[in-house]
Structure formats: C-alpha cells, structure tokens
Design a protein around this motif. Sequence first.
Motif, PDB file in Angstrom:
ATOM      1  N   ILE A 133       0.816  -1.216   0.000  1.00 38.08           N
ATOM      2  CA  ILE A 133       0.000   0.000   0.000  1.00 38.08           C
ATOM      3  C   ILE A 133       0.848   1.264   0.000  1.00 38.08           C
ATOM      4  O   ILE A 133       0.394   2.344  -0.399  1.00 38.08           O
ATOM      5  N   LEU A 134       2.104   1.149   0.419  1.00 39.27           N
ATOM      6  CA  LEU A 134       2.967   2.322   0.497  1.00 39.27           C
ATOM      7  C   LEU A 134       3.567   2.707  -0.851  1.00 39.27           C
ATOM      8  O   LEU A 134       4.112   3.807  -0.990  1.00 39.27           O
ATOM      9  N   LEU A 135       3.500   1.826  -1.834  1.00 35.62           N
ATOM     10  CA  LEU A 135       4.184   2.080  -3.100  1.00 35.62           C
ATOM     11  C   LEU A 135       3.744   3.374  -3.791  1.00 35.62           C
ATOM     12  O   LEU A 135       4.594   4.134  -4.267  1.00 35.62           O
ATOM     13  N   PRO A 136       2.441   3.685  -3.897  1.00 28.18           N
ATOM     14  CA  PRO A 136       2.076   4.952  -4.565  1.00 28.18           C
ATOM     15  C   PRO A 136       2.643   6.188  -3.883  1.00 28.18           C
ATOM     16  O   PRO A 136       2.934   7.190  -4.554  1.00 28.18           O
ATOM     17  N   LEU A 137       2.816   6.135  -2.562  1.00 30.07           N
ATOM     18  CA  LEU A 137       3.302   7.317  -1.845  1.00 30.07           C
ATOM     19  C   LEU A 137       4.762   7.621  -2.129  1.00 30.07           C
ATOM     20  O   LEU A 137       5.183   8.773  -2.017  1.00 30.07           O
ATOM     21  N   VAL A 138       5.552   6.601  -2.470  1.00 30.59           N
ATOM     22  CA  VAL A 138       6.989   6.820  -2.664  1.00 30.59           C
ATOM     23  C   VAL A 138       7.317   7.185  -4.104  1.00 30.59           C
ATOM     24  O   VAL A 138       8.471   7.494  -4.413  1.00 30.59           O
ATOM     25  N   LEU A 139       6.334   7.159  -5.000  1.00 33.55           N
ATOM     26  CA  LEU A 139       6.577   7.514  -6.394  1.00 33.55           C
ATOM     27  C   LEU A 139       6.464   9.023  -6.577  1.00 33.55           C
ATOM     28  O   LEU A 139       5.565   9.651  -6.022  1.00 33.55           O
ATOM     29  N   PRO A 140       7.345   9.630  -7.368  1.00 36.48           N
ATOM     30  CA  PRO A 140       7.215  11.064  -7.657  1.00 36.48           C
ATOM     31  C   PRO A 140       5.910  11.343  -8.398  1.00 36.48           C
ATOM     32  O   PRO A 140       5.518  10.574  -9.287  1.00 36.48           O
ATOM     33  N   PRO A 141       5.201  12.409  -8.030  1.00 36.80           N
ATOM     34  CA  PRO A 141       3.904  12.693  -8.683  1.00 36.80           C
ATOM     35  C   PRO A 141       3.990  12.801 -10.202  1.00 36.80           C
ATOM     36  O   PRO A 141       3.083  12.356 -10.907  1.00 36.80           O
ATOM     37  N   MET A 142       5.078  13.369 -10.724  1.00 34.64           N
ATOM     38  CA  MET A 142       5.196  13.487 -12.175  1.00 34.64           C
ATOM     39  C   MET A 142       5.360  12.118 -12.825  1.00 34.64           C
ATOM     40  O   MET A 142       4.819  11.868 -13.914  1.00 34.64           O
ATOM     41  N   SER A 143       6.058  11.205 -12.144  1.00 31.56           N
ATOM     42  CA  SER A 143       6.177   9.841 -12.665  1.00 31.56           C
ATOM     43  C   SER A 143       4.821   9.147 -12.659  1.00 31.56           C
ATOM     44  O   SER A 143       4.481   8.408 -13.590  1.00 31.56           O
ATOM     45  N   VAL A 144       4.047   9.371 -11.605  1.00 32.50           N
ATOM     46  CA  VAL A 144       2.696   8.815 -11.539  1.00 32.50           C
ATOM     47  C   VAL A 144       1.856   9.349 -12.695  1.00 32.50           C
ATOM     48  O   VAL A 144       1.115   8.593 -13.347  1.00 32.50           O
ATOM     49  N   ALA A 145       1.965  10.642 -12.970  1.00 29.65           N
ATOM     50  CA  ALA A 145       1.188  11.246 -14.055  1.00 29.65           C
ATOM     51  C   ALA A 145       1.549  10.632 -15.399  1.00 29.65           C
ATOM     52  O   ALA A 145       0.667  10.290 -16.200  1.00 29.65           O
ATOM     53  N   LEU A 146       2.839  10.465 -15.655  1.00 26.44           N
ATOM     54  CA  LEU A 146       3.263   9.887 -16.934  1.00 26.44           C
ATOM     55  C   LEU A 146       2.838   8.433 -17.038  1.00 26.44           C
ATOM     56  O   LEU A 146       2.439   7.966 -18.117  1.00 26.44           O
ATOM     57  N   MET A 147       2.914   7.695 -15.949  1.00 28.75           N
ATOM     58  CA  MET A 147       2.509   6.282 -15.957  1.00 28.75           C
ATOM     59  C   MET A 147       1.024   6.152 -16.280  1.00 28.75           C
ATOM     60  O   MET A 147       0.627   5.349 -17.134  1.00 28.75           O
ATOM     61  N   TRP A 148       0.193   6.961 -15.623  1.00 29.32           N
ATOM     62  CA  TRP A 148      -1.239   6.879 -15.856  1.00 29.32           C
ATOM     63  C   TRP A 148      -1.630   7.434 -17.220  1.00 29.32           C
ATOM     64  O   TRP A 148      -2.617   7.001 -17.814  1.00 29.32           O
ATOM     65  N   THR A 149      -0.877   8.396 -17.733  1.00 31.60           N
ATOM     66  CA  THR A 149      -1.143   8.888 -19.089  1.00 31.60           C
ATOM     67  C   THR A 149      -0.974   7.775 -20.099  1.00 31.60           C
ATOM     68  O   THR A 149      -1.770   7.636 -21.047  1.00 31.60           O
ATOM     69  N   THR A 150       0.048   6.960 -19.911  1.00 29.91           N
ATOM     70  CA  THR A 150       0.258   5.819 -20.800  1.00 29.91           C
ATOM     71  C   THR A 150      -0.856   4.786 -20.654  1.00 29.91           C
ATOM     72  O   THR A 150      -1.375   4.259 -21.648  1.00 29.91           O
ATOM     73  N   VAL A 182     -12.589  13.695 -14.019  1.00 35.54           N
ATOM     74  CA  VAL A 182     -12.789  12.471 -13.237  1.00 35.54           C
ATOM     75  C   VAL A 182     -11.545  11.597 -13.292  1.00 35.54           C
ATOM     76  O   VAL A 182     -11.154  10.984 -12.293  1.00 35.54           O
ATOM     77  N   SER A 183     -10.903  11.545 -14.439  1.00 36.65           N
ATOM     78  CA  SER A 183      -9.718  10.707 -14.605  1.00 36.65           C
ATOM     79  C   SER A 183      -8.570  11.180 -13.722  1.00 36.65           C
ATOM     80  O   SER A 183      -7.919  10.375 -13.049  1.00 36.65           O
ATOM     81  N   VAL A 184      -8.316  12.486 -13.691  1.00 40.69           N
ATOM     82  CA  VAL A 184      -7.201  12.974 -12.869  1.00 40.69           C
ATOM     83  C   VAL A 184      -7.544  12.860 -11.384  1.00 40.69           C
ATOM     84  O   VAL A 184      -6.647  12.664 -10.551  1.00 40.69           O
ATOM     85  N   ILE A 185      -8.823  12.949 -11.040  1.00 41.93           N
ATOM     86  CA  ILE A 185      -9.220  12.727  -9.642  1.00 41.93           C
ATOM     87  C   ILE A 185      -8.925  11.288  -9.240  1.00 41.93           C
ATOM     88  O   ILE A 185      -8.419  11.022  -8.141  1.00 41.93           O
ATOM     89  N   LEU A 186      -9.215  10.341 -10.121  1.00 39.38           N
ATOM     90  CA  LEU A 186      -8.933   8.933  -9.834  1.00 39.38           C
ATOM     91  C   LEU A 186      -7.434   8.690  -9.665  1.00 39.38           C
ATOM     92  O   LEU A 186      -7.016   7.886  -8.825  1.00 39.38           O
ATOM     93  N   ILE A 187      -6.619   9.380 -10.453  1.00 43.11           N
ATOM     94  CA  ILE A 187      -5.166   9.247 -10.296  1.00 43.11           C
ATOM     95  C   ILE A 187      -4.735   9.763  -8.932  1.00 43.11           C
ATOM     96  O   ILE A 187      -3.911   9.140  -8.240  1.00 43.11           O
ATOM     97  N   ASP A 188      -5.272  10.900  -8.522  1.00 48.37           N
ATOM     98  CA  ASP A 188      -4.958  11.459  -7.207  1.00 48.37           C
ATOM     99  C   ASP A 188      -5.407  10.511  -6.102  1.00 48.37           C
ATOM    100  O   ASP A 188      -4.691  10.308  -5.108  1.00 48.37           O
ATOM    101  N   VAL A 189      -6.588   9.915  -6.253  1.00 47.22           N
ATOM    102  CA  VAL A 189      -7.098   8.975  -5.248  1.00 47.22           C
ATOM    103  C   VAL A 189      -6.182   7.765  -5.141  1.00 47.22           C
ATOM    104  O   VAL A 189      -5.861   7.304  -4.040  1.00 47.22           O
ATOM    105  N   TRP A 190      -5.769   7.217  -6.273  1.00 49.11           N
ATOM    106  CA  TRP A 190      -4.852   6.065  -6.258  1.00 49.11           C
ATOM    107  C   TRP A 190      -3.537   6.407  -5.568  1.00 49.11           C
ATOM    108  O   TRP A 190      -2.972   5.591  -4.840  1.00 49.11           O
ATOM    109  N   THR A 191      -3.072   7.627  -5.768  1.00 52.71           N
ATOM    110  CA  THR A 191      -1.756   8.008  -5.246  1.00 52.71           C
ATOM    111  C   THR A 191      -1.768   8.256  -3.749  1.00 52.71           C
ATOM    112  O   THR A 191      -0.850   7.828  -3.035  1.00 52.71           O
ATOM    113  N   TYR A 192      -2.809   8.920  -3.242  1.00 52.93           N
ATOM    114  CA  TYR A 192      -2.757   9.421  -1.862  1.00 52.93           C
ATOM    115  C   TYR A 192      -3.721   8.744  -0.894  1.00 52.93           C
ATOM    116  O   TYR A 192      -3.724   9.104   0.285  1.00 52.93           O
TER     117      TYR A 192
END
Length: 318
Positions: A133-150, A182-192
Amino acid sequence: MTAHVSETAIAVRTSAHEKALQTEKSEGPAQQIDWFSLVVIAPAVLILLGFLLLFFYGVYQSLTDLRLGRPIVRFVGLANYAALMNTADFWNNVRVTVTYALSAVLLQALLGLAIAKLFASGVLLARWLRPIILLPLVLPPMSVALMWTTMMNPQSGVLNYLLSLVGLGPFAWIADPATALVSVILIDVWTYTPFFALIIFAGLQGITDDIREAARINGAKGWATFWRIELPLVAPYILIAAVFRLIESFNQFDIIFGTTQGGPGDATAALSVQGYITAFQNMTFGRGAALMVVNWLIVLIGAFLTVQAWQAVRRRVN
C-alpha cells in the motif's frame, strides 16, 4: 538587653544578605542569553523569513502589470483581480480546483477508512497489502502522471484493454473533456489514499479491546460498534489527514499538468495550472501571481474550516 538586640539585628541582616545572594544566583542563569539555542533555530527562522519574503513579493507582483518585455512596471492595485473575476475562465478555474480537491479528499477518506479497517482486522490479505500500500506514496507525482497517461491512452492503454475483457469501453479518459477531470481525480485517489489509510489505521490501533468489549456487553453488534464507537474515535485522525490533503489538493500541479496540462480545453484547468500557464507561457506575471494569490486564499479558507471541524470533533470525543 542591648547586646541581645544587636545580635538579633545582625542575624537578621546576615540572613537577608544570604537570601539576596541566593536570589541573584538563581536568577543569574535565567537572565543569560542561550546562544546555543539561538544558533540552532537561526536557520529555521531565516528559511521562514525567506518564504515570507517571497510570498509578500508575489502578492506585490499581483498588484502590478508585470509582464515579459515591459520595461516599466506599474502598480495597478486590484485591477488584475477585477479583470479575472469578470471572465468566465477564472470561475471555471475555481470550480475545477474546488471540485478536484473536495472530490479527491472525500474519496480518499472513504477508501482509506475501508483499507484501515481491513488492516485492523488482522486477516491474511491485510498482512500482504500493508507493505504494498505504500508504493504509490513513494513515487514522484510526475512519474505517476506519466505512468497513468500511458495506461489511459484511448488506443493503446492497458486500462481500455482490461475493460474490453469484460465487455466495457473503450473510454477516452483524459482525452475527453467530459471525463478528463474524473480521470485525474482517480489518479490522485490512487496516489494518496494510502496516506489516509495509514493515519486512520494508527487511530484504530489506539482503540483498546476493552472499549470494544464494553460495547458488545451493551448489545452493540459489529456495525453498531464501528458506527458508534470506532468512527467517532478515529474522526479526529480523518480530519487531520484531510487538512494536509486539502492543502495539497488545492495546490495540485504535478498530476494535472503531467497528464492533461489543463486540457482538453479547460476541463482540468485548476488555478495552480492556469497560474503557471498565465505566468510562464503567456508571460503575464502579474496576472499569474493574482491567480496564485486567489488559490492561496482558497487553501486558507479550506484549511481553516477543516481545522475548526477537527477541533469540534476533538472536544466532542474528549
């Protein structure tokens, strides 16, 4: 008789003199300057003053017509704010910012509470999920954004492929103005969401078995115990987590800019993103600073209201 009085007076004066010396000795160290403590806190004070200086300089910029290529900067007062409030784009920016922050924090609180309750249950699945469960918290937000964009790519993204396996989709995700926010909200929810889960789990750990046993003796079943005992006791933890997450969500830039850059159109143009675009792409620094000051005011109001709710809940629990 005279000699006896003289001896008594001398004894009184001696005692008073000794007390004065003791008072001077006891007060002496307290009056000395603690240079070590001053040296230790000096860097923190300087950093704080630096941040305050930058903040007030930004406020000053919002009151000017500063822009690239303009040799003379004029003080225009509240003209930038008045111009912003007379445009529909500004109110759309405010709507997107508030919707994004409130929706993300609410979903994170609900999911975090469910995950924390799962962790507190002690089942085998919970033991496996705790380190993951801790994995999303340790990822840089910009990396999360690029991953979810793909993953959200309408043609080649893995999300649409997974949905096609169950007969759903395809969805445009961040490419469609109707679903981008809605999509970017879901990304934020997954991350935090893990942030909420960890704090609420810590609160659940503070509830002893004696409290739960007393509730069961009084006839409270599982759901009633959670609703009437556990939830009120962990409510302060939920609200203190909400304070930090609201501040970050109102200021969210990395996830939104890394996925949509405020688009498509202005569907995800939060104040932080629009302020960046206005200042560093359109080069109108005064107008961009005004947007960020408005964003700061919204953050201040949101944090103040949440802290007030937290204090009310704390008083009720105590």
